[in-house]
Scaffold this active site. Structure first.
Site, PDB file in Angstrom:
ATOM      1  CB  CYS A   1      -0.850   0.050   1.266  1.00 46.66           C
ATOM      2  SG  CYS A   1      -1.839  -1.428   1.519  1.00 46.66           S
TER       3      CYS A   1
ATOM      4  NE  ARG B   1       4.312   1.808  -1.698  1.00 41.88           N
ATOM      5  CZ  ARG B   1       5.525   1.309  -1.545  1.00 41.88           C
ATOM      6  NH1 ARG B   1       6.504   1.733  -2.318  1.00 41.88           N
ATOM      7  NH2 ARG B   1       5.777   0.405  -0.647  1.00 41.88           N
TER       8      ARG B   1
ATOM      9  CD1 TRP C   1      -3.061  -4.375  -5.002  1.00 42.58           C
ATOM     10  CD2 TRP C   1      -1.914  -5.593  -3.513  1.00 42.58           C
ATOM     11  NE1 TRP C   1      -2.835  -5.614  -5.557  1.00 42.58           N
ATOM     12  CE2 TRP C   1      -2.128  -6.378  -4.668  1.00 42.58           C
ATOM     13  CE3 TRP C   1      -1.212  -6.161  -2.461  1.00 42.58           C
ATOM     14  CZ2 TRP C   1      -1.677  -7.680  -4.788  1.00 42.58           C
ATOM     15  CZ3 TRP C   1      -0.761  -7.458  -2.580  1.00 42.58           C
ATOM     16  CH2 TRP C   1      -0.989  -8.204  -3.736  1.00 42.58           C
TER      17      TRP C   1
ATOM     18  CG  ASN D   1       2.734  -1.225   2.956  1.00 46.79           C
ATOM     19  OD1 ASN D   1       2.167  -2.234   2.565  1.00 46.79           O
ATOM     20  ND2 ASN D   1       3.815  -0.732   2.380  1.00 46.79           N
ATOM     21  N   GLY D   2       1.430  -3.704   5.059  1.00 47.02           N
ATOM     22  CA  GLY D   2       2.012  -4.956   5.547  1.00 47.02           C
ATOM     23  C   GLY D   2       0.920  -5.910   5.982  1.00 47.02           C
TER      24      GLY D   2
ATOM     25  CD  GLU E   1       8.958  -8.996 -18.722  1.00 47.06           C
ATOM     26  OE1 GLU E   1       8.742  -9.873 -17.880  1.00 47.06           O
ATOM     27  OE2 GLU E   1       8.669  -7.808 -18.541  1.00 47.06           O
TER      28      GLU E   1
ATOM     29  CE  LYS F   1       5.471  -6.208 -18.451  1.00 47.23           C
ATOM     30  NZ  LYS F   1       6.459  -6.734 -17.608  1.00 47.23           N
TER      31      LYS F   1
ATOM     32  CD  GLU G   1       2.789  -7.581 -15.497  1.00 44.83           C
ATOM     33  OE1 GLU G   1       3.226  -7.509 -14.350  1.00 44.83           O
ATOM     34  OE2 GLU G   1       3.414  -7.089 -16.471  1.00 44.83           O
TER      35      GLU G   1
ATOM     36  CG  HIS H   1       6.776 -31.811 -25.845  1.00 45.92           C
ATOM     37  ND1 HIS H   1       6.838 -33.137 -26.216  1.00 45.92           N
ATOM     38  CD2 HIS H   1       7.943 -31.253 -26.246  1.00 45.92           C
ATOM     39  CE1 HIS H   1       8.012 -33.367 -26.786  1.00 45.92           C
ATOM     40  NE2 HIS H   1       8.701 -32.232 -26.821  1.00 45.92           N
TER      41      HIS H   1
ATOM     42  CE  LYS I   1       7.039  -0.633 -10.842  1.00 41.72           C
ATOM     43  NZ  LYS I   1       7.141  -1.346 -12.127  1.00 41.72           N
TER      44      LYS I   1
END
Ligand code: G6P
Length: 611
Positions: free
Chosen positions: A2, A27, A73, A99-100, A484, A488, A491, A507, A606
């Site tokens: 957060c 965040r 978040w 936050n946590g 990657e 992208k 996301e 396969h 993030k």
């Protein structure tokens, strides 16, 4: 994960808090809230973004020169008005932002319920604020002691700012596992989860360490640990400037950050490559170079995009330094019982330097005697402070949730490390070493030339914006790039995307291919070129649509693929830095065309400072 901002001073706190929350919104953006201290504590909070909070608070009394803000978040409890921070204790004595995660919240909650406490939200934070209040009222101690006693009962991670209704001239801040930075002004203090809400006002900061508690009034800052030992605040100067965290003329941070890559990669190797391009010098790891040179094994631990960079690192270290490498998801590694010896070197890669799992992986490897290196972007963050040595990527602040420039800077650092180590270990000839350094220095201008194809890439994006599934294929150095590229796309556009080693397609994923399936193939000229051409033919034979990233001038694949995007020629070890760029651009435009919030994709954050 957060964002926290707070202010103590003579200015009106509200505009500082709102602006700070806007800067921290990357965040977390499920809900937002503020509390202002002004003859009582006035809290405004709601589901949604900071803009929604501003609307919500419109017309309310917003004066006060002390206050705190939060952008969330969600971890415990769905995003809702009630679960938004700040949270106030049942009897109204304490208000806090957090936050946590408080891991033993269920047990603490039960104890508080037995004492008559009732809860309005589903959050662990509300348990903590009530715990503080309960100690304050039952033990008749001051706010600071109540906070320290409560924190000593807590298992978990926190970055906290707390106010007490009876001691309204001060804020109390505390940290364990979740970052908090204090900006030091002239008779004023600013607090933030990172420096972004602070740098507009001051470049003097104090980074709190784990279990630090700061008691802050506009005239004074007292620092101690939760055991009540006095500590001396260490004021540092930060280099971050405001223009680096503005969007400039770009519509989104992600697009800005894609375009910044020629500069950010240049910043990554600035001062680290000799002017005559004959030598690499990484000052941050000089002291551990003997250890690194003699290491029996390198373990690279990371999450998300940083894990993809780690995979490129594996190929680089194996090829050039001839060292065995294991790439680990930090979240898995930390809970296994891996065999780690003092002859191992663990490299932790993290843009934010705050990812909880990566931090835990470091701590475990440290306990087992390994040497720990970090590759991080955020200066002063937790991971660099836990490591024996490391290299900052210096990519500049990355605000878009989908990582772009951090990835290319991480790969640049890994390449520099691998080449330097290869030379030191005698596994790389001087001529190749110099050639590769030369190649690295050409990357920025090659990316400039790739960016010139942006509108062409956008046209390709238009054709595939309605896809529901997609496949990304690569071999060797380009397999991590396939992963990657797929990450992208999923996301930010919410299209299902899978990255695969091209040969593995047979396969399983080949069963998915039909005329609706875009297949992005990384097919630059390298030692597996012929093989990847065959893979493209296999896709075409099943009517898949092939979008191939090829080396400039490639005529063969042009005949086979539906679209080709050219990148300049390079050594295959450098190709990840170039080939990832068109994939970033394509994901960006597909997401924009689908109306997605590119910089704040749903459910993501993030940096993930919780497990
Ligand atoms: C989150 C972000 C990703 C990032 C990952 C690891 O999932 O959304 O973009 O790659 O965390 O973060 P780190 O800061 O450790 O690189």
């Amino acid at each position: 994960m957060c964002g926290i901002v707070a202010y103590v001073g003579d200015k009106m706190a509200y505009p500082i808090l709102i602006k700070g929350l806007q800067r921290l919104e990357y965040r977390g953006y499920d809900s937002a809230g503020i509390a202002l201290l002004n003859s009582g504590i006035h809290t405004y909070k709601c589901l949604g973004k900071v803009n929604d909070l501003e609307m919500h608070a419109k017309g309310e009394p917003l004066s006060g020169t002390i206050g705190m803000g939060h952008t969330r978040w969600a971890t415990h409890g769905e995003p809702s008005d009630a679960n938004a921070h700040p949270h106030t204790s049942m009897n109204g004595k304490f208000t806090l932002v957090h936050n946590g995660i408080i891991e033993n919240y269920a047990h603490l909650k039960k104890e508080l319920e037995l004492r008559g406490y009732q809860f309005r939200s589903d959050t662990d934070t509300e348990v903590l604020v009530n715990l503080i209040e309960n100690i304050y009222l039952e033990q008749n101690v001051c706010a600071e002691i109540a906070v320290r006693l409560a924190l000593s009962k807590v298992v978990g991670a926190y970055g906290l700012v707390i106010s007490c209704a009876d001691e309204q001239n001060q804020l109390i801040a505390a940290r364990k596992g979740s970052p908090l930075v204090i900006g030091v002004g002239d008779k004023e203090y600013y607090l933030g989860s990172d420096a972004s809400p602070i740098i507009e006002y001051t470049d003097r900061v104090i980074y709190l360490n784990d279990e630090d508690v700061a008691i802050i009034t506009k005239d004074d800052l007292v620092l101690k640990n939760i055991q009540n030992d006095a500590l001396k605040p260490k004021i540092q100067k930060i280099e971050l400037t405001i223009d680096k965290i503005n969007k400039g003329d770009y519509e989104h941070y992600m697009l800005k950050e894609i375009h910044e890559q020629p500069t950010s990669i240049g910043d990554t190797f600035r001062g680290r490559i000799a002017i005559d391009k004959s030598k690499i010098f990484l000052g941050g790891i000089t002291d551990v170079m003997p250890k690194l040179t003699q290491a029996k094994r390198i373990i690279i631990a990371a999450c998300g995009t940083s894990w993809h960079a780690a995979m490129v690192g594996e190929y680089l270290f194996e090829e050039f330094a001839r060292l065995p490498v294991e790439v680990e998801y930090a979240s898995e590694f930390r809970y296994r019982n891996p065999v780690i010896t003092p002859d191992d070197v663990l490299i932790a890669i993290s843009q934010s330097g705050e990812t909880a799992d990566t931090l835990a992986a470091i701590k475990m490897a440290k306990e087992k005697g390994a040497t720990i290196l970090g590759i991080c972007n955020v200066v002063g963050s937790s991971i660099p402070r836990e490591t024996d040595a490391g290299v900052y990527t210096h990519a500049g602040p990355e605000i878009g949730v989908a990582s772009t420039k951090a990835f290319t800077s991480q790969v640049t650092v890994l390449a520099m490390m691998a080449f330097m180590l290869g030379r030191k270990r005698g596994s790389m000839y001087d001529q190749l070493y110099k050639e590769l350094i030369q190649e690295l220095t050409l990357v920025p201008e090659k990316i400039v030339s790739i960016l010139k194809s942006e509108s062409y890439i956008k046209e390709i994006a238009e054709k595939y914006k309605d896809a529901t599934n997609s496949l990304y294929l690569g071999r060797g150095y380009l397999f991590p790039v396939a992963l990657e590229g797929a990450l992208k796309l999923k996301e930010i556009s919410y299209i299902h995307a899978e990255g695969y080693p091209a040969a593995e397609m047979k396969h399983g994923p080949i069963a998915l291919i039909d005329e609706n399936m875009p297949v992005f193939v990384l097919a630059t000229k390298d030692k597996s070129y012929e093989k990847i051409v065959s893979n493209i033919q296999e896709v075409k034979a099943r009517s898949g649509k092939v979008i191939a990233i090829v080396t400039e001038g490639d005529e063969t694949i042009k005949q086979l693929a539906d679209h080709v995007i050219e990148v300049p020629d390079s050594h295959e070890a450098i190709a990840p830095l170039l080939t990832v760029v068109p994939l970033q651009i394509i994901s960006y435009y597909i997401a924009v065309m689908r109306g997605c919030n590119v910089d704040q994709p749903r459910n993501l954050a993030k940096s993930v400072t919780v497990e």
